[in-house]
Design an enzyme around this catalytic site. Structure first.
Site, PDB file in Angstrom:
ATOM      1  N   ASP A 175       0.905  -1.142   0.000  1.00 20.44           N
ATOM      2  CA  ASP A 175       0.000   0.000   0.000  1.00 20.44           C
ATOM      3  C   ASP A 175       0.942   1.189   0.000  1.00 20.44           C
ATOM      4  OD1 ASP A 175      -1.490   2.291   0.963  1.00 20.44           O
ATOM      5  OD2 ASP A 175      -3.104   0.866   1.285  1.00 20.44           O
ATOM      6  N   HIS A 176       1.075   1.840  -1.154  1.00 14.25           N
ATOM      7  CA  HIS A 176       2.183   2.803  -1.262  1.00 14.25           C
ATOM      8  C   HIS A 176       2.023   3.980  -0.294  1.00 14.25           C
ATOM      9  CE1 HIS A 176      -0.422   5.071  -4.021  1.00 14.25           C
ATOM     10  NE2 HIS A 176       0.374   6.096  -3.826  1.00 14.25           N
ATOM     11  N   HIS A 238      -5.887   3.001   1.080  1.00  8.02           N
ATOM     12  CA  HIS A 238      -5.012   4.076   1.563  1.00  8.02           C
ATOM     13  C   HIS A 238      -5.614   4.811   2.769  1.00  8.02           C
ATOM     14  CE1 HIS A 238      -2.944   3.138  -2.022  1.00  8.02           C
ATOM     15  NE2 HIS A 238      -3.591   3.930  -2.838  1.00  8.02           N
TER      16      HIS A 238
END
Ligand code: BG6
Length: 501
Positions: A175-176, A238
């Site tokens: 999950d950047h 996010h």
């Protein structure tokens, strides 16, 4: 940052956009900082027939030209492969063996699936069929990108499929957002300072807002996005990860499982959304055509790859409650959208006002609630809004900002999210990666909304002009809070690129 172990990074989807724009530049930056232990190799894999030389030439186009570029490019190799054909994985294995022998390196391998999600169950199966999941002569790790499923059922199925071939410890779900420097700083802000902890609860906090606004629309990803929408694309992953970090209890140690256990407890405590009352807790919107700075901008339904009658939401705002000791009664408001006026992600902690108002404020109202704003992007930083005395006679209170900008720490290099995450993945640190049970729990939170939207075509979908802050109904969602949404970027530059904290 720590240096990696000597390894081979095998990137599936090597001719794709993510590899070119993010992964190769991130690996290049790690190489440049001398963080990749030699010998190492990067093996690009995809259907397109290319030689090593052609692959290197292609990747060179995405890198700056400096004195380390050609050295880095020499580490790149390429293997054409049809991902669904198991036979071809034998050739992949031989290629890996050849690289290992030539470079005299151990069998540490990171398999990065930068591919369409339908291949997430296929590639691990074929890797396992040729024994590339076995950690006989080094580590074997599997990195996958979101989406991790399309709903709760498919997310559970994906986890089951992955676990047939790799263990949970070998699986790294990116999950950047967790790779962003200011997101990690949340842990330090909360747990390295004694100041906040006594205040960080329902007694002193009134409510919390999390906004992730994007200026861009769906660009060239209309086909993907129309099947996804803001809830699946941003909020389920996010934004909920940010909720987890803001709301969690102090972990016992800064280690992957300790942190992920605390995040899981937060997700378990989110009050299940009641389908009957959903309209009070969720607002969806879709951008419509508008005029921005004299230019006619397309509406979502006119975008390439989008169904002209699409009901996919490009904006979602939600009100959640976390039913636990710390957060009882405190609403969390989350919103995200495309084609908003600016690109900005921030968390706003609204503290309760003082119990008794002694002073007048410069603007007439006596109520000056403190706000702590954690700016994740752009202009990363932290801002505390507080009331101080306006100079001169009397005691008039004025809101002032105590602010810190990451850019002030100019001597420190800010790694990109992918640099940080790749380095951690190669080093076996899963702290900033999502665990399977957390992902499922996050899907559980949004599943009632997905069901309602699927089954009720009359659920309101509000239009909002491209370039505005979203539908008005989102303001009604937060109407209980005197402050309403914080509209960031008061000093937004004309082109919308500069958004002052
Ligand atoms: C991705 C979404 O996960 O995050 C995109 O699929 C979105 O639609 C992107 O644009 C936003 O990331 P960032 O880092 O620009 O906030």
């Amino acid at each position: 940052m720590n240096r990696t172990k000597s390894h081979i990074a095998v990137i599936f989807g090597a001719s794709g956009d993510l590899t070119q724009r993010m992964l190769i530049p991130a690996l290049f930056n790690l190489h440049k900082q001398n963080l990749l232990e030699h010998p190492y190799a990067i093996l690009g894999v995809s259907r397109t027939p290319l030689s090593d030389k052609q692959f290197r030439d292609k990747m060179q186009g995405f890198l700056p030209a400096d004195d380390t570029t050609s050295d880095f490019l020499n580490h790149l190799h390429y293997q054409p492969l049809e991902p669904s054909n198991e036979q071809e994985y034998h050739e992949l294995k031989e290629h890996i063996e050849r690289i290992k022998k030539e470079k005299n390196m151990p069998g540490n391998m990171l398999f990065y699936l930068s591919t369409p999600p339908k291949l997430y169950a296929v590639i691990p199966k074929h890797l396992a069929a040729v024994g590339l999941n076995k950690e006989d002569d080094g580590f074997r790790r599997l990195v996958i990108e979101k989406p991790f499923g399309h709903n709760l059922t498919s997310a559970r199925q994906l986890n089951r499929d992955l676990l047939k071939y790799f263990t949970e410890k070998q699986i790294y779900r990116i999950d950047h957002y967790l790779g962003k420097e200011t997101v990690q700083n949340l842990l330090v802000l909360r747990f390295a300072n004694s100041l906040w902890e006594p205040l960080w609860n329902h007694k002193y906090i009134d409510h919390i807002q999390i906004t992730s606004a994007e200026k861009l629309g769906v660009e060239k990803r209309g086909g993907y996005y129309d099947q996804s929408g803001a809830l699946r694309d941003m909020l389920q992953n996010h934004l909920l990860q940010l909720v987890g970090l803001v709301a969690m209890e102090p972990p016992t140690v800064i280690e992957a499982d300790a942190i992920r256990n605390e995040m899981l407890k937060v997700f378990q405590s989110v009050r299940p959304l009641n389908r009957e009352k959903l309209q009070e807790n969720i607002v969806q919107g879709q951008y419509t055509s508008s005029l921005i700075q004299g230019k006619q901008v397309k509406g979502y339904r006119e975008e390439d790859g989008v169904n002209p009658k699409s009901r996919t939401e490009t904006f979602a705002a939600i009100k959640l409650h976390i039913d636990n000791w710390r957060w009882s009664g405190i609403p969390f408001y989350l919103r995200t959208g495309k084609k908003l006026p600016a690109r900005v992600t921030e968390i706003v902690i609204h503290f309760r006002p003082t119990p008794h108002h002694l002073f007048d404020s410069a603007h007439g109202a006596t109520n000056i609630p403190n706000q702590l704003i954690i700016r994740i992007q752009p202009d990363e930083g932290i801002l505390l809004k507080m009331g101080l005395k306006q100079p001169g006679s009397g005691f008039t209170v004025k809101t002032v900002n105590l602010d810190f900008h990451y850019s002030d720490m100019a001597e420190n290099y800010l790694p990109t999210a992918y640099e940080r995450l790749l380095l951690d993945g190669i080093n076996g640190d899963a702290t900033l990666y999502a665990r399977g049970d957390n992902v499922e729990k996050a899907w559980e939170i949004v599943q009632p909304i997905l069901d309602e939207w699927d089954e009720n075509p009359d659920f309101p979908l509000h239009g909002y002009p491209a370039g505005s802050w979203g539908p008005r109904a989102a303001d009604e969602l937060i109407a209980d809070e005197e402050s309403g949404w914080r509209y960031p970027c008061k000093n937004l530059s004309n082109d919308g690129e500069y958004c002052e904290l």
